[in-house]
Design a protein around this motif. Structure first.
Motif, mmCIF file in Angstrom:
data_model
loop_
_atom_site.group_PDB
_atom_site.id
_atom_site.type_symbol
_atom_site.label_atom_id
_atom_site.label_comp_id
_atom_site.label_asym_id
_atom_site.label_seq_id
_atom_site.Cartn_x
_atom_site.Cartn_y
_atom_site.Cartn_z
ATOM 1 N N ARG A 127 0.894 53.667 -5.646
ATOM 2 C CA ARG A 127 1.116 52.295 -5.175
ATOM 3 C C ARG A 127 0.500 52.128 -3.798
ATOM 4 N N GLU B 290 -0.114 43.506 -9.254
ATOM 5 C CA GLU B 290 1.100 43.568 -8.442
ATOM 6 C C GLU B 290 1.911 44.835 -8.656
ATOM 7 N N ASP B 291 1.938 45.358 -9.858
ATOM 8 C CA ASP B 291 2.711 46.570 -10.127
ATOM 9 C C ASP B 291 2.212 47.762 -9.314
ATOM 10 N N ARG C 132 2.541 48.314 -3.134
ATOM 11 C CA ARG C 132 3.780 48.677 -2.435
ATOM 12 C C ARG C 132 4.103 47.665 -1.325
ATOM 13 N N SER D 260 6.579 39.703 -6.038
ATOM 14 C CA SER D 260 7.892 40.324 -5.863
ATOM 15 C C SER D 260 7.877 41.470 -4.862
ATOM 16 N N CYS D 261 6.701 41.888 -4.404
ATOM 17 C CA CYS D 261 6.621 42.975 -3.435
ATOM 18 C C CYS D 261 6.853 42.434 -2.019
#
Length: 284
Positions: A4, A118-119, A122, A151-152
């Motif tokens: 990440r 996005e996954d 970090r 969402s990070c």
């Protein structure tokens, strides 16, 4: 991307260098790789549009062909410029000691491009204003969409970045606020930085106990911790405290995770970012 990464959005704005520097700092603190991202907006550089339906061009094919060729040329220049911006960011990062930063260039819209990877992110670093933003006091529309759409955690930089020594953490006693404290205590990003834990509003016994507990959590994590209870409106009170104490980073929670957050912009979070003179870290 495998591990990440710290992803930094790079464009031609005056904020891009600070975003690069902040990403290098975060990558070093977190022991994470770094990726620079440049997105070419279709709205600004749309290649080979269909001009056949436009008035006056129906029987003038040479004009249609020339316009399409012009669009293709603009798109090609946009890609080349984006590559140069990414190369410049990578050179700046390498000069600061970061080894082999990755580079991503995408066509489309910024939020769509970020959500696609996005996954693997970090921490996202982005300047407060992009090159397409106007000269008024509003945030760039891209930034507002990104804050609401990913969402990070998001680190929003001003035009210059220096490694922070004092951080202001806006605490409200909510479950989201408690989660913010746990994350702040656990992350190497804030390790060793003097923490100012600030509550704005009427602090009854329950809220003061929560504030003391939050401060204890940060202290046990190794931070030198100060607490303050302020009166007045949240946004101006926090900014005044930041100036008085010389805090060079502000940390606060993001919008609530409800449908409303996709519709409302004028929240305390947005006001804080718009008027902030130091970087702001938004957590989830």
């Amino acid at each position: 991307m495998t591990d990440r990464t710290i992803a930094a959005c790079i464009d031609g704005s005056a904020y891009a260098a600070a975003a690069c520097d902040a990403a290098v700092w975060a990558a070093a603190r977190l022991g994470a790789p770094c990726t620079f991202v440049h997105v070419i907006s279709r709205r600004k550089h749309s290649a080979a549009q269909d001009y056949s339906g436009q008035i006056g061009l129906g029987s003038r094919e040479h004009l249609r062909d020339e316009l399409a060729e012009l669009d293709g040329h603009r798109a090609r220049l946009a890609r080349e410029r984006g590559t140069d911006l990414l190369d410049g960011a990578a050179e700046r990062a390498e000069a600061a000691g970061l080894a082999q930063p990755a580079r991503i260039q995408r066509n489309g819209e910024l939020l769509d491009a970020l959500q696609h990877v996005e996954d693997d992110i970090r921490l996202l670093v982005i300047g407060k204003r992009g090159e397409s933003a106007g000269d008024d006091d509003h945030l760039g529309s891209n930034l507002e969409r990104v804050i609401r759409g990913v969402s990070c955690p998001v680190l929003i930089t001003t035009q210059a970045f220096t490694p922070p020594k004092r951080v202001l953490i806006a605490y409200d006693g909510s479950p989201t606020g408690e989660n913010l404290i746990q994350r702040a205590a656990a992350t190497p990003l804030l390790s060793g930085i003097e923490a100012h834990l600030v509550f704005v509003g009427h602090a009854d016994d329950k809220r003061r106990a929560g504030l003391d507990k939050a401060a204890d959590t940060l202290t046990r994590a190794g931070a030198t911790t100060h607490t303050a209870v302020l009166s007045g409106e949240v946004e101006p009170a926090l900014h005044a405290y930041q100036h008085e104490q010389g805090c060079d980073l502000m940390v606060m929670g993001a919008y609530g995770h409800t449908r409303i957050r996709h519709m409302l912009v004028g929240s305390t979070t947005t006001d804080m970012i718009r008027r902030a003179e130091v970087p702001v870290l938004i957590t989830r």
